[in-house]
Structure formats: structure tokens, C-alpha cells
Design a protein around this motif. Sequence first.
Motif, PDB file in Angstrom:
ATOM      1  N   UNK A  99      34.218  45.650  28.629  1.00 60.92           N
ATOM      2  CA  UNK A  99      33.230  45.387  29.676  1.00 60.92           C
ATOM      3  C   UNK A  99      33.333  43.940  30.160  1.00 60.92           C
ATOM      4  N   UNK A 100      33.619  43.020  29.252  1.00 59.39           N
ATOM      5  CA  UNK A 100      33.768  41.624  29.666  1.00 59.39           C
ATOM      6  C   UNK A 100      34.906  41.452  30.670  1.00 59.39           C
ATOM      7  N   UNK A 101      35.984  42.216  30.487  1.00 58.83           N
ATOM      8  CA  UNK A 101      37.156  42.089  31.351  1.00 58.83           C
ATOM      9  C   UNK A 101      37.181  43.110  32.477  1.00 58.83           C
ATOM     10  N   UNK A 102      36.099  43.849  32.658  1.00 60.89           N
ATOM     11  CA  UNK A 102      36.032  44.810  33.759  1.00 60.89           C
ATOM     12  C   UNK A 102      35.858  44.069  35.090  1.00 60.89           C
ATOM     13  N   UNK A 103      36.248  44.676  36.215  1.00 58.90           N
ATOM     14  CA  UNK A 103      36.037  44.034  37.523  1.00 58.90           C
ATOM     15  C   UNK A 103      34.573  43.691  37.734  1.00 58.90           C
ATOM     16  N   UNK A 104      34.326  42.462  38.230  1.00 61.18           N
ATOM     17  CA  UNK A 104      32.953  41.985  38.379  1.00 61.18           C
ATOM     18  C   UNK A 104      32.568  41.728  39.833  1.00 61.18           C
ATOM     19  N   UNK A 105      33.509  41.252  40.633  1.00 59.09           N
ATOM     20  CA  UNK A 105      33.179  40.952  42.030  1.00 59.09           C
ATOM     21  C   UNK A 105      34.435  41.040  42.894  1.00 59.09           C
ATOM     22  N   UNK A 106      34.214  41.072  44.180  1.00 64.92           N
ATOM     23  CA  UNK A 106      35.324  41.122  45.132  1.00 64.92           C
ATOM     24  C   UNK A 106      35.839  39.724  45.423  1.00 64.92           C
ATOM     25  N   UNK A 107      37.107  39.631  45.830  1.00 65.42           N
ATOM     26  CA  UNK A 107      37.642  38.405  46.420  1.00 65.42           C
ATOM     27  C   UNK A 107      38.312  38.779  47.734  1.00 65.42           C
ATOM     28  N   UNK A 108      38.120  37.929  48.712  1.00 69.04           N
ATOM     29  CA  UNK A 108      38.725  38.119  50.032  1.00 69.04           C
ATOM     30  C   UNK A 108      40.026  37.333  50.087  1.00 69.04           C
ATOM     31  N   UNK A 161      49.721  36.164  47.781  1.00 67.54           N
ATOM     32  CA  UNK A 161      48.790  37.045  47.081  1.00 67.54           C
ATOM     33  C   UNK A 161      48.428  38.248  47.939  1.00 67.54           C
ATOM     34  N   UNK A 162      48.250  38.033  49.227  1.00 70.29           N
ATOM     35  CA  UNK A 162      47.952  39.129  50.157  1.00 70.29           C
ATOM     36  C   UNK A 162      49.101  40.129  50.194  1.00 70.29           C
ATOM     37  N   UNK A 163      50.326  39.626  50.174  1.00 73.34           N
ATOM     38  CA  UNK A 163      51.489  40.522  50.166  1.00 73.34           C
ATOM     39  C   UNK A 163      51.572  41.291  48.857  1.00 73.34           C
ATOM     40  N   UNK A 164      51.282  40.616  47.739  1.00 78.70           N
ATOM     41  CA  UNK A 164      51.319  41.297  46.444  1.00 78.70           C
ATOM     42  C   UNK A 164      50.252  42.381  46.361  1.00 78.70           C
ATOM     43  N   UNK A 165      49.157  42.194  47.099  1.00 70.54           N
ATOM     44  CA  UNK A 165      48.091  43.205  47.153  1.00 70.54           C
ATOM     45  C   UNK A 165      48.383  44.265  48.202  1.00 70.54           C
ATOM     46  N   UNK A 166      49.614  44.273  48.725  1.00 66.87           N
ATOM     47  CA  UNK A 166      50.054  45.247  49.727  1.00 66.87           C
ATOM     48  C   UNK A 166      49.171  45.235  50.962  1.00 66.87           C
ATOM     49  N   UNK A 167      48.735  44.039  51.356  1.00 71.06           N
ATOM     50  CA  UNK A 167      47.984  43.883  52.586  1.00 71.06           C
ATOM     51  C   UNK A 167      46.509  44.196  52.500  1.00 71.06           C
ATOM     52  N   UNK A 168      46.006  44.473  51.296  1.00 71.85           N
ATOM     53  CA  UNK A 168      44.567  44.739  51.167  1.00 71.85           C
ATOM     54  C   UNK A 168      43.779  43.471  51.499  1.00 71.85           C
ATOM     55  N   UNK A 169      42.749  43.554  52.327  1.00 74.38           N
ATOM     56  CA  UNK A 169      41.985  42.348  52.670  1.00 74.38           C
ATOM     57  C   UNK A 169      41.066  41.884  51.559  1.00 74.38           C
ATOM     58  N   UNK A 170      40.647  42.820  50.697  1.00 79.44           N
ATOM     59  CA  UNK A 170      39.699  42.520  49.619  1.00 79.44           C
ATOM     60  C   UNK A 170      40.143  43.270  48.369  1.00 79.44           C
ATOM     61  N   UNK A 171      40.073  42.599  47.219  1.00 77.78           N
ATOM     62  CA  UNK A 171      40.326  43.250  45.935  1.00 77.78           C
ATOM     63  C   UNK A 171      39.196  42.878  44.984  1.00 77.78           C
ATOM     64  N   UNK A 172      39.028  43.672  43.939  1.00 78.33           N
ATOM     65  CA  UNK A 172      38.030  43.367  42.923  1.00 78.33           C
ATOM     66  C   UNK A 172      38.715  42.802  41.691  1.00 78.33           C
ATOM     67  N   UNK A 173      38.074  41.776  41.096  1.00 80.10           N
ATOM     68  CA  UNK A 173      38.671  41.086  39.956  1.00 80.10           C
ATOM     69  C   UNK A 173      37.629  40.898  38.858  1.00 80.10           C
TER      70      UNK A 173
END
Length: 260
Positions: free
Chosen positions: A145-154, A161-173
Motif C-alpha cells: 500500500x505504501x508503494x501503490x499509486x498515490x497521485x497523478x503527474x502531468x 519521459x513523455x515518450x517513455x510513457x508512449x505519449x500519455x499526458x498524465x500518469x499515476x505514480x
Amino acid sequence: MPADHRLLGDHGRAMPFLLLGDKYARAVKVGAQAQPVMFPLAAAEDVPALLAMVDGVVLTGSPSNVHPRHFGEAVADPTLPLDEARDEVTLAVVRAALDSGVPLLGICRGFQEINVALGGSLHQAVHALPGHLDHREPKDAPIDEQYAPRHAVTLQPGSLLHRLAEGAPVVRVNSLHGQGIKRLGQGLRPVAHAPDGLIEAVEFEDARAFALAVQWHPEWRCWDDPLSTAIFRAFGEAIRQRRARRAADARAFAAAPECP
């Protein structure tokens, strides 16, 4: 990969240990397909020679914080752990790796070390800032639970990093830190922000090789998260390219005619 300096033991019999977290070493071994290496008791003056022996650098997270004297502040909370022996080496590693074109990946404390090494500063308690999230993990929760996704990053469009995310505008970390970037270091470019505006990832304006730092923990079961997998795969590709260049340079040196 840097060593953390810790005292382990109880009942007044604590002994000094040099530690590397399993999750970081395992992410390099599995995710980057590379062999983790530590140089225990290295000093700042050893860094140039040691960097010549490796193909990449991962600056890991740690329970300790960068000592605020490195950015001109006093310690705000003396109960929080520090590791000045690690600071001595890692702050030197950042500058030397960038100058030498050694692939560099910073994670959590490593992200903060990079910022401080390049002249930046840190908020010592992000959760105390008006309008900011509490980015610390729930200490009493199970580790998953400590290492579960907690919030989004834009993510910044067009960034690595955007390319590594395959163009996703927002990911959760995930989010397991109390400190964060206050003043951005020289030559760094923010490429991810939390909902409260805190910088969550940086890239480098004039990097000669792979160079990325994130405030979250992609090493945690990196094989289960697409972006974490992509980060370590890209880092692994960069270190293999450096290895190939070093091998080619060695062959060229061996083939060069001797001076009369």
C-alpha cells in the motif's frame, strides 16, 4: 549505485553498515539487464576513476535526506536522518557523470541530490507548505500500500519521459517523500508536475547521454508498471551503448602503433 551509511543493531550495540536496497539492485538487474555495482567507502576524489569503470549510474532513494547545508539552510527537523558520507560522494558523482556523458538515473533522494549538486535547493517539509499535498507514504500501511499509486503527474509534451510513457499526458505514480524541489538546479528542465505544482521529474538541457531523474519510485516492481519498465529499459539501452563505445575505444587504443 551509492551506499547508504546506517547503524544497525540494538541494546547499545549498533554497528555501521553500508547498504544498497534490494529493490534498486533488482530493478537494475531485471529491468535494465545490467549488473549492479557498489564501491563501498568511496570518496569524492575517487569518483572520476570509478566512473571510468562503469557504464551507468543510478542514484537511489534512501531513508536519509540531503544535508541542507549543501543549499545554504539549517536543519529544520533534527529527528530526520541524514547521511553526509553519502552526500560527499553522490554530489560529486552528479557533476562528473554529466561531464563524462555517463548515463544517469536519479530516484527520490537521487532526484534531490541531482538538483542540489547543480545549485538547486529543497523544501524540507513539502507537507507543511500551503496548498501542497502530503507526499509522504502512510507509515503504518502494508508495504504494498505504501508503494501503490498515490497521485497523478502531468508530463511535459516532447520530453524523454513523455515518450517513455508512449505519449500519455498524465500518469499515476507512488509517493514516498517529505522533501521536494524548491529552487531548480542549473541546466535542469522540469518534465513532470504533481497536482500541487511540485516538480516530480527533471531532464537535462545539454545531456550527452541518458539523464533522467524522478521523485517517485519506479524501481518498485518495475516489471509490473509500463512506465517503470520503459524507464529501466531505456537506461539499460543507454549503458549498453556506453559499454560498446568503451570497448571500441579500447580496441582502437590496442591497435594504435607504438611511438618510436
